[in-house]
Design an enzyme around this catalytic site. Structure first.
Site, mmCIF file in Angstrom:
data_model
loop_
_atom_site.group_PDB
_atom_site.id
_atom_site.type_symbol
_atom_site.label_atom_id
_atom_site.label_comp_id
_atom_site.label_asym_id
_atom_site.label_seq_id
_atom_site.Cartn_x
_atom_site.Cartn_y
_atom_site.Cartn_z
ATOM 1 C CB THR A 27 -35.299 -3.603 -13.594
ATOM 2 O OG1 THR A 27 -34.672 -4.127 -14.780
ATOM 3 C CG2 THR A 27 -34.812 -4.379 -12.388
ATOM 4 C CB VAL A 82 -33.451 -9.329 -23.449
ATOM 5 C CG1 VAL A 82 -33.364 -7.982 -24.151
ATOM 6 C CG2 VAL A 82 -32.058 -9.910 -23.218
ATOM 7 C CE LYS A 83 -40.172 -4.870 -18.418
ATOM 8 N NZ LYS A 83 -40.145 -4.170 -17.117
ATOM 9 C CB VAL A 84 -37.797 -5.747 -26.487
ATOM 10 C CG1 VAL A 84 -36.406 -6.346 -26.483
ATOM 11 C CG2 VAL A 84 -38.847 -6.812 -26.772
#
Ligand code: E4P
Length: 218
Positions: A27, A82-84
């Protein structure tokens, strides 16, 4: 090749998960905004449907706030990635989380140099955006080939190439030919992979002939 779906639409995720072919979900803030749902309960619900990695993106851009947001996101479930963003602060967060055993998906990658940095920061996934490069008249798939070639030279890198911003089935097929580890695609493009006119024509012919035979299996 692992198949992730790039959506927060629960019905789409459930439908694709029921095929047994879905390995994860990605997402981003735009996808979450489009869903109209509250972010954290939505990610929780997705993690209960899919047992593979579920990417949830931080919403801040500075190190301290990203780090705090990451703490909230990774507590949702062990399989949250976790998207960074691919920025100096984003990669600093990536390195710390990766060292602590949390999966990190580094997003918004548009160059091989950026992908090299993400691998050094211990990212579980690097997300090169092929469609957005195509949109500005660059060959998005060339970037996939360059990153795979670089990563092959350094077997100690554990980062998987997650082909993102997919617009059509050829993006998936060409990436698979190169050996990309993962792709994330809108549900519609995954469904396009099933289609071939000769499959439809062949099936219609078999069914018509079977009908004429007057037989039944059950
Ligand atoms: C990847 O993780 C992104 O969410 C996504 O693939 C972006 O795709 P878009 O360029 O179609 O927005």
């Amino acid at each position: 090749m692992k198949f992730f779906v790039d959506t927060a639409d629960i019905n789409e995720i459930k439908d694709l998960a029921s095929t047994g072919l879905l390995d994860g979900v990605t997402t981003n803030p735009s996808i979450i905004a489009k869903s109209g749902r509250e972010f954290l309960p939505l990610i929780k619900e997705i993690t209960e449907i899919v047992s593979g990695p579920v990417s949830a993106e931080v919403a801040a851009t500075d190190y301290y706030t990203m780090r705090k947001e990451a703490e909230v996101l990774r507590k949702i479930a062990d399989h949250v990635a976790v998207k960074v963003p691919l920025t100096p602060d984003g990669l600093k967060v990536c390195k710390e989380l990766s060292d602590e055993g949390t999966m990190v998906n580094v997003t918004l990658c548009f160059s091989a140099g950026q992908a090299l940095l993400a691998a050094k920061a211990g990212a579980a996934f690097i997300s090169p955006f092929v469609g957005r490069l195509d949109d500005i008249s660059y060959q998005g798939l060339d970037l996939i080939s360059d990153i795979l070639r670089i990563y092959e030279n350094y077997p100690d890198y554990d980062t998987e190439v997650l082909v993102a911003s997919i617009r059509n089935p050829m993006h998936i097929i060409e990436s698979a030919k190169m050996g990309a580890h993962v792709m994330t695609s809108p549900p519609s493009v995954i469904r396009q992979l099933y289609n071939h006119p000769l499959t439809d024509k062949g099936l219609a012919g078999f069914m018509a002939d079977w009908e004429k035979s007057g037989q039944s299996i059950l």
